[in-house]
Structures are given as structure tokens and as C-alpha cells.
Design a protein around this motif. Sequence first.
Motif, short mmCIF file in Angstrom:
data_model
loop_
_atom_site.label_atom_id
_atom_site.label_comp_id
_atom_site.label_asym_id
_atom_site.label_seq_id
_atom_site.Cartn_x
_atom_site.Cartn_y
_atom_site.Cartn_z
N LEU A 185 7.21 17.14 10.10
CA LEU A 185 7.91 16.04 9.44
C LEU A 185 6.85 15.01 9.07
CD1 LEU A 185 10.75 14.70 8.78
CD2 LEU A 185 10.44 13.46 10.94
N GLY A 186 6.61 14.82 7.77
CA GLY A 186 5.55 13.92 7.32
C GLY A 186 6.11 12.70 6.61
N MET A 187 5.37 11.61 6.63
CA MET A 187 5.81 10.37 6.00
C MET A 187 4.62 9.47 5.73
SD MET A 187 7.30 9.55 9.61
CE MET A 187 7.19 11.32 9.69
N LEU A 188 4.80 8.57 4.77
CA LEU A 188 3.84 7.50 4.53
C LEU A 188 4.32 6.23 5.22
CD1 LEU A 188 2.99 7.91 0.71
CD2 LEU A 188 1.58 8.56 2.67
N VAL A 189 3.36 5.44 5.70
CA VAL A 189 3.68 4.19 6.39
C VAL A 189 2.88 3.07 5.73
CG1 VAL A 189 3.78 2.98 8.59
CG2 VAL A 189 3.96 5.47 8.54
N GLN A 190 3.56 2.05 5.29
CA GLN A 190 2.88 0.89 4.72
C GLN A 190 2.40 0.01 5.87
OE1 GLN A 190 2.32 0.63 1.38
NE2 GLN A 190 3.34 2.62 1.24
N ALA A 191 1.27 0.38 6.43
CA ALA A 191 0.73 -0.34 7.58
C ALA A 191 -0.74 -0.05 7.73
CB ALA A 191 1.48 0.06 8.85
N LYS A 192 -1.45 -0.99 8.31
CA LYS A 192 -2.86 -0.79 8.63
C LYS A 192 -2.98 0.41 9.56
CE LYS A 192 -6.77 -3.06 10.91
NZ LYS A 192 -7.22 -4.28 11.63
N PRO A 193 -3.97 1.28 9.37
CA PRO A 193 -4.11 2.45 10.23
C PRO A 193 -4.17 2.10 11.72
CG PRO A 193 -5.52 2.68 8.32
CD PRO A 193 -4.95 1.28 8.26
N THR A 194 -3.55 2.94 12.51
CA THR A 194 -3.53 2.77 13.96
C THR A 194 -4.94 2.83 14.55
OG1 THR A 194 -1.29 3.65 14.19
CG2 THR A 194 -2.75 3.87 16.10
#
Length: 395
Positions: A185-194
Amino acid sequence: MRTQVGIIGAGPAGLLLSHLLHLEGIDSVILESRSRQYCEQRIRAGLLEQGSVDLLNDTGLGDRMNREALVHDGIELCFDGKRRRIDIHELTGRQVSIYGQQEIVKDIIAARLAAGGKIIFEAQAKEVGGFEGDKPFIRYVHEGIEHRLDCDYIAGCDGFHGISREAIPADIFKGYDRQYPFAWLGMLVQAKPTADELIYCHHPEGFALFTMRSSTVSRLYLQVEVDEDAKNWSEDRIWDAFHRRLGQHDGLEVSMGPLSQIAVTPMRSFVTEPMRVGRMFLAGDSAHIVPPTGAKGMNLAIADVSVLARAFIAYYKKNRTDLFDAYSATCLQRVWRAQHFSWWMTSMMHPVAGSAFDNERQIAELEAVTSSRAGSTFLAENYSGLPLASWREPV
């Protein structure tokens, strides 16, 4: 219309092949069933091996990549509550770069069009023929009208579901297939990389992968059932799973943000033999599929094209056909190495449902790989990529 090399598909393989041929004065036409906008926006792979980066730089395609790519010296493996780093650069002298496939596609399309290259978008290839003789052709439909492209050779770069591989006669074609009993299950996240580097996580509930596309966009994956429906995963459920699988390793905090492009990707391996029949050559996903765990898909396409371009240059510049004859065997040697590595990474990182033995064995294997310089070097060498031979000068 007539050209020297008819190329089906405007993904990285087809576009790069056209670019390399252009640099040596060899004419080509690309037929692409999708629109330019679709090609430039579809999210696919994002990790480039050192050899792929070097080739793009060598051919004048690396300016924006060098400004925007995220260069990594290593990766992290998480398991059994621990985080272990594989220092790829220290072990091999090489690096890997994060630069989305869609960005490479944008760069090459711009370069081809600026050089007067012929790319026909929304051109649906309907038939490839004549390649077992000396008059190959491609029939395609564009703007409701059927056309025929005559060429010296055909390059089938039209992906796993394209018509090129399907045109290989049944008595010649041989396919090797492996289906894995899980999906991502893949997704994009609008966030600074962890984190600054990719994190591969083995967890009793399932595999998790953190990667990124830029300094502001992350890409996350979760192991799910092979028949899972993405609609069953709310944002709360996704974040709960990530925090359990990733957040328990040495206090790792997962960066959160709005989610988009949530989709399920089945895991499979596939290899076509041969990759050449007469005057038609397969390259990229039309010839082979790898599970994305080893980050080999786009890099294998680039490697195929470097071998194929070299063969075309030898033919058109020196009237040599020996590199055509060697094309399939040369590419498949690398393909099977990549298949083994991708299978190995996939088998090591994904817990096996209902098998306590296999899961304990995986933990022991991860411990062995990360605590041994020899084991870490094997992973680092394959992950950063086998060397690419020069595409420019035939031997």
C-alpha cells in the motif's frame, strides 16, 4: 512515415534510447499511447543507482537532477526494535540518488523536443510486424486515424502490458513468473522526510518502507494482503500502522502530513527470454518486472538501453551486427542478478504470515547481514548498482 528506429513507449527506456541515438546521429520516432501530461506526472520509481546517474550526466541530461536530487550515502534496516545503517559509500565508494522517474521523463522529453525529436503522444500502437524479416513496421492510431511507421528496427519499450512482448511468436517466447503472496500500500505524504535516508523495516505486523521524493514530499509503503482494497485504509489506519511498525525502533518519529495517491501495488517478478526477436528488441518493463524492494526497475531499463544503444551505434556506424546478436544474453545476465537481489531483499524484509520459523529466520538473516562487513558489502554493492558499460563506443 519512415525512420531508422521505431520506439514504442515514452517512459525512461524509450525516451533515453531516442536521446542516445540522437547523440550519434541515428533517427528515431517515439509512439506513446498516453498524453505528455500523463507521462510527466505519473509517479513511479525514484531511486537511481550510481551508474544511472553517471550515464544521465554523461549525456547532458543531469543539470536539474544535480540541483534537485537527494544524494544518499546509505540506507537503514530496522528489525527487532533496532536500527542498523548500511554505509554504502564507505563500503563501495558509490552513492544512490532520489530523483523521481517522472522528473527524468520531463527532462528527456524537453531535451528531445528541443533537439527536434519526434514524439507522437496519444498514439496507440495496434500492431507490430515484419520484424522477423527485413521490413519492420508499427501500425498505430492517432487522432482517430490509422498510420503506419516503417523502420529498420523496432524497440519495444511499452511496459509490461504493451503489445511488443505479446507479438513474440509463442514457439520463441519463454516467460519466467513469480507472484508474491502480499502487496504494498503506497502513498505520497506532504511532509518533510522522517529521516535523511531510506528506512526498510521488518515488523511482525508487516514490512514498512520510508522513502522520499523531495525535501517536502515523502513516499511511504506498507505490506498488505495481496487482494487488499486501498479504500479500506483511512488516514488514521495508515498512520497507526506506520507508527507501530516504524516508530518503535529507537524512538524514530514519523513525520505526518496530508496523504494522496493511495494505491495497492502487487509484488511480482517476471523475465522474458529472449529480449530480441529478429529486428525487434525489448527493453525495460516490457522485458522484465522486479519487486520494488531492491529499487531496480528503472535502473534495469536504463541498463538495457545503454546496451541497445551501443548495438545500434555499432550497426549504423560500423555495419556490425554482433552486438545485436549478443543483446539478449548481455542484458539477461544483469536482469537475473537484479532479480536475485530483489527477491532476496523482498524475502528477507517481509514477514511470512503464520510462519514463526520463517520470521525468526529473517531476524537472524538481518542480524547476519548488518553485523558482517561481508554481508553489508554484498547488499551495498547490489543496491548501488553493478557497473554500466559505456554506451558510446562499440568494442
